[in-house]
Design a protein around this motif. Structure first.
Motif, PDB file in Angstrom:
ATOM      1  N   GLY A  27      -6.931  -1.870 -10.140  1.00 42.14           N
ATOM      2  CA  GLY A  27      -6.533  -2.823  -9.025  1.00 42.14           C
ATOM      3  C   GLY A  27      -7.282  -3.927  -9.187  1.00 42.14           C
ATOM      4  N   GLY A  28      -8.599  -3.879  -9.382  1.00 38.49           N
ATOM      5  CA  GLY A  28      -9.200  -5.401  -9.636  1.00 38.49           C
ATOM      6  C   GLY A  28      -8.924  -6.155 -10.681  1.00 38.49           C
ATOM      7  N   LEU A  29      -8.176  -5.499 -11.898  1.00 37.85           N
ATOM      8  CA  LEU A  29      -7.989  -6.171 -13.092  1.00 37.85           C
ATOM      9  C   LEU A  29      -6.569  -6.770 -12.786  1.00 37.85           C
ATOM     10  N   VAL A  30      -5.718  -6.058 -12.145  1.00 37.62           N
ATOM     11  CA  VAL A  30      -4.554  -6.722 -11.681  1.00 37.62           C
ATOM     12  C   VAL A  30      -4.581  -7.708 -10.838  1.00 37.62           C
ATOM     13  N   GLY A  31      -5.444  -7.652  -9.805  1.00 36.11           N
ATOM     14  CA  GLY A  31      -6.094  -8.926  -9.037  1.00 36.11           C
ATOM     15  C   GLY A  31      -6.352  -9.878  -9.639  1.00 36.11           C
ATOM     16  N   ILE A  32      -6.930  -9.874 -10.761  1.00 35.65           N
ATOM     17  CA  ILE A  32      -7.396 -10.878 -11.587  1.00 35.65           C
ATOM     18  C   ILE A  32      -6.251 -11.806 -12.348  1.00 35.65           C
ATOM     19  N   THR A  68       0.829  -1.233   0.035  1.00 38.46           N
ATOM     20  CA  THR A  68       0.054  -0.036   0.059  1.00 38.46           C
ATOM     21  C   THR A  68       0.824   1.262  -0.060  1.00 38.46           C
ATOM     22  N   VAL A  69       1.872   1.113   0.777  1.00 37.66           N
ATOM     23  CA  VAL A  69       2.758   2.509   1.009  1.00 37.66           C
ATOM     24  C   VAL A  69       3.573   2.795  -0.427  1.00 37.66           C
ATOM     25  N   LEU A  70       4.032   1.555  -0.995  1.00 38.43           N
ATOM     26  CA  LEU A  70       4.678   1.569  -2.228  1.00 38.43           C
ATOM     27  C   LEU A  70       4.030   2.181  -3.621  1.00 38.43           C
ATOM     28  N   GLY A 103      -4.220   4.194  -2.619  1.00 40.32           N
ATOM     29  CA  GLY A 103      -4.579   3.140  -1.714  1.00 40.32           C
ATOM     30  C   GLY A 103      -5.672   2.484  -2.255  1.00 40.32           C
ATOM     31  N   ILE A 104      -6.515   3.126  -3.002  1.00 38.04           N
ATOM     32  CA  ILE A 104      -7.796   2.556  -3.426  1.00 38.04           C
ATOM     33  C   ILE A 104      -7.239   1.332  -4.583  1.00 38.04           C
ATOM     34  N   ALA A 105      -6.420   1.572  -5.460  1.00 32.70           N
ATOM     35  CA  ALA A 105      -5.779   0.679  -6.236  1.00 32.70           C
ATOM     36  C   ALA A 105      -5.232  -0.329  -5.675  1.00 32.70           C
ATOM     37  N   SER A 106      -4.410  -0.351  -4.452  1.00 36.48           N
ATOM     38  CA  SER A 106      -3.842  -1.610  -3.815  1.00 36.48           C
ATOM     39  C   SER A 106      -4.640  -2.254  -2.930  1.00 36.48           C
TER      40      SER A 106
END
Length: 551
Positions: free
Chosen positions: A381-386, A281-283, A320-323
């Motif tokens: 973030g959701g697409l990267v999570g996929i 999250t911090v990065l 923070g939202i994307a992570s």
């Protein structure tokens, strides 16, 4: 008023439809129309108070029927191993609660001339949404178990996140509709949000510990769709309010909310993954802000325009939202920084080009950058999570998690009694994952038995993302059409009253020009500068013509 008349649609107050004046005396007509609206709205504020108190009493009755204290809230003698976990829950709730209920009112100070009224309305509606979300959560639990829901700090934390989602949706609505309509919006917002979160947690079993999809993506899409229905083809010529003013108080609110992501993104994971969640999250947050700032400075310098500080302020939250969907994964440090740069540049591009284009296509007046700051980062973030879920394995995968795989993706757990050790060679046995019984003995016996593969889990991650958008679209459409229908009966507000605190709760004692009395260095200064530039250009043209006439 003899020579100033409004057409029939406007006189009836149905201002969610486009209407024009019948005279050229626009300034006098608008001022008189605002005065009439202020006199009428005073009685509606009493109705607003009655509805709020009735809603509160209804929540009390439902709480008596659905909620009770959990036995875990009593002193735990002889259970020292649970003390650390309970202290972590208390700290998590306190940080999230303070960040939302204190940070968001501070954030609203960027609303010039509407800050005090916006804080009051968002606080009242936010508290009602918070309590209502808790009751809805209890009703869902009672429907599954058949017993009263035992309230815990985790329930309160989830309800605070629902409040944050409602605030996000209000970025497209707050200041543009009467308070009663804002309450009606919450009635349509809450069931859809509860359905989204319930499906994600109890049926899809997807990884999104920060709830970016059900909170940020849902809220931004809901607000945009409702605004598209309500404000379609509204007379944008009368919407001249420059309603964003940079403020140190507002920036403090952004920092408070940004800090909460360090805790929020670790809500749904075990203690073993919390450190990794904070690191990612911090990065991502830091690289998002730097990339957004660099892009905005470059664009402003090339175009020779003022820096759009609202986008820079929003970039503090976007990382923070994307992570959220991938903070607990083994996302390598270089990947987290690269994703942050991508999110920062995307937020700037969306705020400068994509979101204005969407407003133009939907034919609605511009609002705050809710889609760019909240919706787009959650989607990325959701697409990267996929992608990450498709390459995650217990052993011998691109990303290897060992036993932690089944805490992150519970639906990948094999059923009880399953084993791949039978009739295998030595090499194949080494590659075998743990048996279903071993996993349940280590983690929990209540794990699901879906036994998904990595690609199946990735597919369900995508389904959850699509369902979130679909429910937000349907809920936003229902809210928009219902409120528009109610507004046609005379309860809506004119465009001239948008972001005008005197048309809500902030009525001045002395009748005076609102721009001079309230906005101060905000809109009035913008109007003054615009007039000064206009007259300066006229003077330059006059001097040039005079020089040409002189021999």
């Amino acid at each position: 008023m003899n020579n100033v008349r409004f057409n029939r649609r406007r006189s009836r107050g149905g201002r969610y439809e486009e209407g024009e004046m019948d005279t050229g005396q626009t300034g006098i007509s608008e001022r008189q129309h605002l005065e009439d609206y202020r006199r009428k709205i005073r009685f509606k504020q009493v109705k607003f108070a009655i509805v709020v108190l009735a809603w509160q009493m209804f929540i009390i009755v439902l709480s008596m029927l659905l909620l009770e204290y959990s036995s875990d809230l009593v002193p735990m003698e002889g259970r020292r191993g649970m003390e650390l976990e309970h202290m972590a829950r208390i700290t998590t709730f306190l940080i999230v609660f303070v960040s939302i209920f204190c940070g968001w009112p501070c954030l609203l100070h960027f609303m010039a001339g509407f800050a005090r009224t916006g804080v009051v309305l968002s606080s009242v509606t936010g508290c009602l949404v918070f309590q209502s979300a808790l009751v809805i959560r209890a009703s869902i639990g009672m429907g599954i178990t058949g017993q009263k829901h035992q309230i815990s700090l985790h329930d309160l934390t989830e309800s605070v996140l629902v409040t944050a989602s409602f605030h996000i949706s209000c970025l497209s609505l707050l200041g543009r509709m009467p308070p009663l309509h804002l309450l009606l919006t919450a009635v349509f917002f809450l069931p859809g949000q509860a359905a989204t979160r319930t499906l994600q947690m109890n049926y899809f079993y997807t990884l999104d510990p920060g709830a970016s999809a059900s909170i940020h993506l849902y809220g931004s899409v809901f607000g945009t769709v409702a605004a598209a229905v309500l404000f379609h083809k509204v007379n944008k010529k009368k919407f001249k309010h420059e309603n964003y003013v940079p403020s140190s108080v507002s920036l403090t609110g952004s920092f408070l909310i940004a800090m909460s992501f360090l805790i929020v993104n670790g809500l749904g994971v075990q203690f073993a993954e919390m450190e990794r969640s904070v690191l990612n999250t911090v990065l991502i947050q830091s690289s998002t802000t730097t990339a957004a700032a660099a892009s905005l400075v470059a664009y402003s310098s090339i175009r020779e325009i003022p820096l759009m500080f609202e986008i820079l302020q929003g970039s503090l939250l976007a990382g923070g939202i994307a992570s959220g969907p991938l903070a607990a994964t083994q996302f390598q440090p270089w990947g987290a920084v690269l994703l942050g740069v991508l999110v920062g540049v995307s937020v700037v591009a969306s705020g400068l080009f994509i979101e204005p284009l969407i407003n133009s296509c939907l034919d609605i007046p511009p609002a705050y950058t809710g889609l760019s700051v909240h919706g787009l980062p959650a989607l990325i973030g959701g697409l990267v999570g996929i992608l990450l879920s498709a390459i995650s394995e217990e052993k011998f995968g691109i990303l290897n998690y060992s036993i932690s795989l089944y805490t992150l993706y519970p639906a990948r757990t094999p059923p009880a009694g399953w084993s791949c050790l039978t009739l295998k060679s030595r090499e194949e046995v080494d590659r075998c994952p743990l048996t279903g019984d071993e996993i349940r003995s280590i983690i929990s016996p209540d794990l699901p038995e879906d036994h998904r593969t990595a690609l199946q889990q990735a597919g369900w991650q995508g389904i959850a993302l699509g369902v979130t958008i679909l429910i937000a679209l349907v809920s936003g459409l229902l809210a928009g059409f219902c409120i528009k229908k109610v507004g046609q009966r005379g309860s809506s507000m004119p465009v001239e009253a948008w972001y005008d605190g005197t048309c809500f709760l902030d009525t001045p004692n002395i009748r005076t020009d609102y721009a001079t009395a309230t906005l101060g260095n905000g809109v009035q200064q913008n109007i003054y500068n615009e007039r000064r530039r206009h007259w300066s250009s006229l003077e330059r043209v006059g001097l040039v013509e005079e020089e040409e006439r002189t021999p």
